[in-house]
Design a protein around this motif. Sequence first.
Motif, short mmCIF file in Angstrom:
data_model
loop_
_atom_site.label_atom_id
_atom_site.label_comp_id
_atom_site.label_asym_id
_atom_site.label_seq_id
_atom_site.Cartn_x
_atom_site.Cartn_y
_atom_site.Cartn_z
N PHE A 126 0.83 -1.20 0.00
CA PHE A 126 0.00 0.00 0.00
C PHE A 126 0.87 1.25 0.00
O PHE A 126 0.58 2.23 -0.71
CB PHE A 126 -0.92 -0.01 1.23
CG PHE A 126 -1.88 1.14 1.29
CD1 PHE A 126 -3.04 1.12 0.54
CD2 PHE A 126 -1.64 2.23 2.12
CE1 PHE A 126 -3.94 2.18 0.60
CE2 PHE A 126 -2.51 3.28 2.18
CZ PHE A 126 -3.68 3.25 1.43
N LEU A 127 1.94 1.24 0.80
CA LEU A 127 2.82 2.40 0.88
C LEU A 127 3.51 2.63 -0.47
O LEU A 127 3.69 3.78 -0.90
CB LEU A 127 3.85 2.19 1.98
CG LEU A 127 4.77 3.39 2.32
CD1 LEU A 127 3.94 4.60 2.73
CD2 LEU A 127 5.74 3.02 3.42
N PHE A 128 3.90 1.55 -1.15
CA PHE A 128 4.51 1.70 -2.47
C PHE A 128 3.54 2.38 -3.44
O PHE A 128 3.92 3.31 -4.17
CB PHE A 128 4.90 0.32 -3.02
CG PHE A 128 5.34 0.35 -4.46
CD1 PHE A 128 6.61 0.79 -4.81
CD2 PHE A 128 4.48 -0.05 -5.48
CE1 PHE A 128 7.02 0.83 -6.14
CE2 PHE A 128 4.87 -0.01 -6.80
CZ PHE A 128 6.14 0.43 -7.14
N ALA A 133 9.30 5.40 -4.07
CA ALA A 133 8.73 4.16 -4.62
C ALA A 133 9.84 3.23 -5.09
O ALA A 133 9.82 2.02 -4.79
CB ALA A 133 7.78 4.49 -5.78
N LEU A 134 10.81 3.76 -5.80
CA LEU A 134 11.91 2.94 -6.31
C LEU A 134 12.73 2.34 -5.17
O LEU A 134 13.21 1.21 -5.26
CB LEU A 134 12.80 3.76 -7.23
CG LEU A 134 13.85 2.98 -8.03
CD1 LEU A 134 13.17 1.99 -8.98
CD2 LEU A 134 14.76 3.93 -8.80
N ASN A 135 12.88 3.07 -4.09
CA ASN A 135 13.65 2.58 -2.94
C ASN A 135 13.00 1.37 -2.29
O ASN A 135 13.66 0.64 -1.54
CB ASN A 135 13.82 3.69 -1.90
CG ASN A 135 14.84 4.73 -2.33
OD1 ASN A 135 15.70 4.46 -3.17
ND2 ASN A 135 14.73 5.93 -1.77
N MET A 136 11.72 1.15 -2.54
CA MET A 136 11.03 0.00 -1.96
C MET A 136 11.14 -1.24 -2.85
O MET A 136 10.61 -2.29 -2.51
CB MET A 136 9.54 0.34 -1.73
CG MET A 136 9.30 1.45 -0.73
SD MET A 136 7.55 1.64 -0.33
CE MET A 136 7.24 0.14 0.62
N ALA A 170 2.31 7.76 6.97
CA ALA A 170 2.22 9.20 6.67
C ALA A 170 3.58 9.80 6.94
O ALA A 170 4.22 9.51 7.95
CB ALA A 170 1.15 9.86 7.55
N SER A 171 4.04 10.63 6.03
CA SER A 171 5.36 11.25 6.18
C SER A 171 5.23 12.74 5.91
O SER A 171 4.24 13.21 5.34
CB SER A 171 6.37 10.61 5.22
OG SER A 171 5.92 10.72 3.87
N ASN A 172 6.25 13.49 6.33
CA ASN A 172 6.27 14.94 6.13
C ASN A 172 5.00 15.60 6.65
O ASN A 172 4.36 16.41 5.96
CB ASN A 172 6.47 15.27 4.65
CG ASN A 172 7.75 14.68 4.08
OD1 ASN A 172 8.78 14.68 4.75
ND2 ASN A 172 7.68 14.16 2.86
#
Length: 412
Positions: free
Chosen positions: A24-26, A38-41, A288-290
């Motif tokens: 879901f986070l991706f 996204a790529l880091n995941m 949730a970030s930032n």
Amino acid sequence: MRLTVFLSLFLGVMVFGAFDQEAFLFVQHLTSENFESALNMCSNQVKAQLSVQSLSNIWNSLKAQLSDFREIAGYEKIIQAEYEIYNFTLKFDRGEISALVTMDREGKVAGLFFKQATKTEYELPDYVDPESFEEKDITVNGLPGKITIPKGSGPFPAVVLVHGSGPNDMDETIGPNKIFKDIAYSLSSKGIIVLRYHKRTFVEKVDPTTLTVEKEVIEDALEAVKILKERKDVSRVYVLGHSLGAMLTPEIAERSKADGVVMIAPPARPLEEVMEDQLKYLQSLGLASNVEETLNILEKLKRKEIPPDEFVLGAPAKYFYDLRERDPASIAKRLTIPMLLIFGGRDYQVTEKDQEIWLKELSGRENVKILVFDDLNHLMISGEGKSTPVEYMKKGHVDKRVIDEIARWMVK
């Protein structure tokens, strides 16, 4: 994903796999165009084939075909050997697509594929008897709606459904779930007339700078109660609200002279306080970030430091100030009509803080019944563990115990 997806106020039993939240986070990163995150995941094999630019190109080509992205409308999971494949339905202005996200045993994204979305039909809950009622079109202040009427001579008790926050349709569709459709069909199966309608912000392009609680919710709910009161097959009229709608039902009932109130997951605190707790909860789960800027805005709203006409968090500041002044618990204390309050013990949007306020203000009153179902979330759908927005994306139905309690209470 837009912040409003998380902050909206306002499936049978589900068990989450190991990587539901990661998948879901991706997709959240992808749809919010945070392509680097996204790529880091992704797994090393995927990183060797994709870049930030290629992800951006893929996403922009989808937008070129389908226009602006709107929301994640649901997901399903398939287990294949050591992989978990998640089929996310992504809704755009001009259609829907399926994003197939494959997660490997390490919790990394091992594959991404897009295809045409398959239209999913609403499935009746097993507690609904479709032969026991009929459904007709109706309008409320020009808004399209439906009225479900039990078969028989009547008169019947009747109820108006009042939506939670955001531009909800008449079914209060959240992901693949249709909360108000479940409630309407199930209550009408038990001898109760139900009126539901599209929310004004779902039908009209309302200027957000002029948005008021009165125009968004209350005016149309008052008209809906009036419509039911004028029907010869109605014996008495109730108002049932969910989330933000539940928060406003005491005022709606008082002004419309309704015969009773049902509040499902009603906040008792100002909206900005509820939103603040939601954000911190989601941040603690990594969903949730930032959020610091948003939390700062919420603090300023709590202190009324933002000019009333300034546009923040999807509405003018005066919208928040207006809601703050509408103290639902104080209004409810004035009412002598029957009131039923229902909470989910796993609800991260309307929490124990709100339950405690309602219990303190209304406990001991003969006209009030308060119920808490420990395993239910904000949508009154059963589950296990901590509730998250991911949970709302899986198919389910309003729990039968909630339906039974409402029906018994109304008929009694």
